[in-house]
Motif scaffolding. Sequence first.
Motif, PDB file in Angstrom:
ATOM      1  N   LEU A   1       1.196  -1.601   0.083  1.00 30.13           N
ATOM      2  CA  LEU A   1      -0.405   0.104   0.131  1.00 30.13           C
ATOM      3  C   LEU A   1       1.367   1.406   0.361  1.00 30.13           C
ATOM      4  O   LEU A   1       0.718   2.420  -0.846  1.00 30.13           O
ATOM      5  CB  LEU A   1      -0.988   0.058   1.285  1.00 30.13           C
ATOM      6  N   VAL A   2       2.180   0.949   0.288  1.00 25.30           N
ATOM      7  CA  VAL A   2       2.974   2.390   0.858  1.00 25.30           C
ATOM      8  C   VAL A   2       3.585   2.772  -1.361  1.00 25.30           C
ATOM      9  O   VAL A   2       3.558   3.183  -1.257  1.00 25.30           O
ATOM     10  CB  VAL A   2       4.086   2.586   1.753  1.00 25.30           C
ATOM     11  N   ALA A   3       4.117   1.540  -0.918  1.00 21.31           N
ATOM     12  CA  ALA A   3       4.259   1.670  -2.712  1.00 21.31           C
ATOM     13  C   ALA A   3       3.433   2.106  -3.561  1.00 21.31           C
ATOM     14  O   ALA A   3       3.821   3.187  -4.219  1.00 21.31           O
ATOM     15  CB  ALA A   3       5.284   0.435  -2.627  1.00 21.31           C
TER      16      ALA A   3
ATOM     17  N   HIS B   1       1.604   6.922  -7.293  1.00 19.03           N
ATOM     18  CA  HIS B   1      -0.160   7.385  -7.431  1.00 19.03           C
ATOM     19  C   HIS B   1       1.054   9.201  -7.046  1.00 19.03           C
ATOM     20  O   HIS B   1      -0.058   9.502  -8.015  1.00 19.03           O
ATOM     21  CB  HIS B   1      -1.079   7.540  -6.387  1.00 19.03           C
ATOM     22  N   ALA B   2       1.466   8.990  -5.875  1.00 24.12           N
ATOM     23  CA  ALA B   2       1.873  10.455  -5.818  1.00 24.12           C
ATOM     24  C   ALA B   2       2.758  11.057  -6.434  1.00 24.12           C
ATOM     25  O   ALA B   2       2.292  12.019  -6.795  1.00 24.12           O
ATOM     26  CB  ALA B   2       2.477  10.977  -4.333  1.00 24.12           C
TER      27      ALA B   2
ATOM     28  N   PRO C   1       0.381  16.491  -5.809  1.00 24.96           N
ATOM     29  CA  PRO C   1      -0.157  15.451  -4.709  1.00 24.96           C
ATOM     30  C   PRO C   1      -0.442  15.908  -3.429  1.00 24.96           C
ATOM     31  O   PRO C   1      -0.344  16.616  -2.570  1.00 24.96           O
ATOM     32  CB  PRO C   1       0.915  14.443  -4.246  1.00 24.96           C
ATOM     33  N   LEU C   2      -1.250  15.035  -2.739  1.00 23.87           N
ATOM     34  CA  LEU C   2      -2.152  15.290  -1.149  1.00 23.87           C
ATOM     35  C   LEU C   2      -0.491  15.434  -0.211  1.00 23.87           C
ATOM     36  O   LEU C   2      -0.453  16.108   1.018  1.00 23.87           O
ATOM     37  CB  LEU C   2      -2.327  13.642  -0.943  1.00 23.87           C
ATOM     38  N   ILE C   3       0.806  14.163  -0.255  1.00 26.81           N
ATOM     39  CA  ILE C   3       1.756  14.170   0.376  1.00 26.81           C
ATOM     40  C   ILE C   3       2.567  14.348  -0.675  1.00 26.81           C
ATOM     41  O   ILE C   3       3.134  13.046  -1.754  1.00 26.81           O
ATOM     42  CB  ILE C   3       2.018  13.301   1.142  1.00 26.81           C
TER      43      ILE C   3
END
Length: 124
Positions: free
Chosen positions: A11-13, A18-19, A25-27
């Motif tokens: 999920l982190v990957a 995505h970012a 991006p959000l972060i």
Amino acid sequence: MLLPLAAGALLVAAFVRHALRRERPLIDVRLLRVRSFAVASVLTFTGGLTLFGGMFLLPLYYRQARHESVVAAGLLLVLAAVLAHGDGPTAFPRAFLWSTVFTVVAALVGLCLPIRVASAEARP
């Protein structure tokens, strides 16, 4: 234990991928390329882990290693919370007094509620 770790890494990957594809991006993970920002992020994470890890491990220590009851472990944690105020008494004596009173009252209410619920559930 390995399945949740692998799922978290996946999920982190996916979030990083995505970012990196977004313009705003959000972060912004691109900031981690800046060495000072990356080091500050790692130090913040490590500091949080050491500070808040104790709040998770201390009740387990009281229950499993010292064989304290749930109530005794909770009261020991209240004592730790009161002592954690540090030098508050010298800097802000009145505020320290009221925050300590509030902390102790809130902790005792939090400790008494599960006992009351457990005793109510035990009745037929």
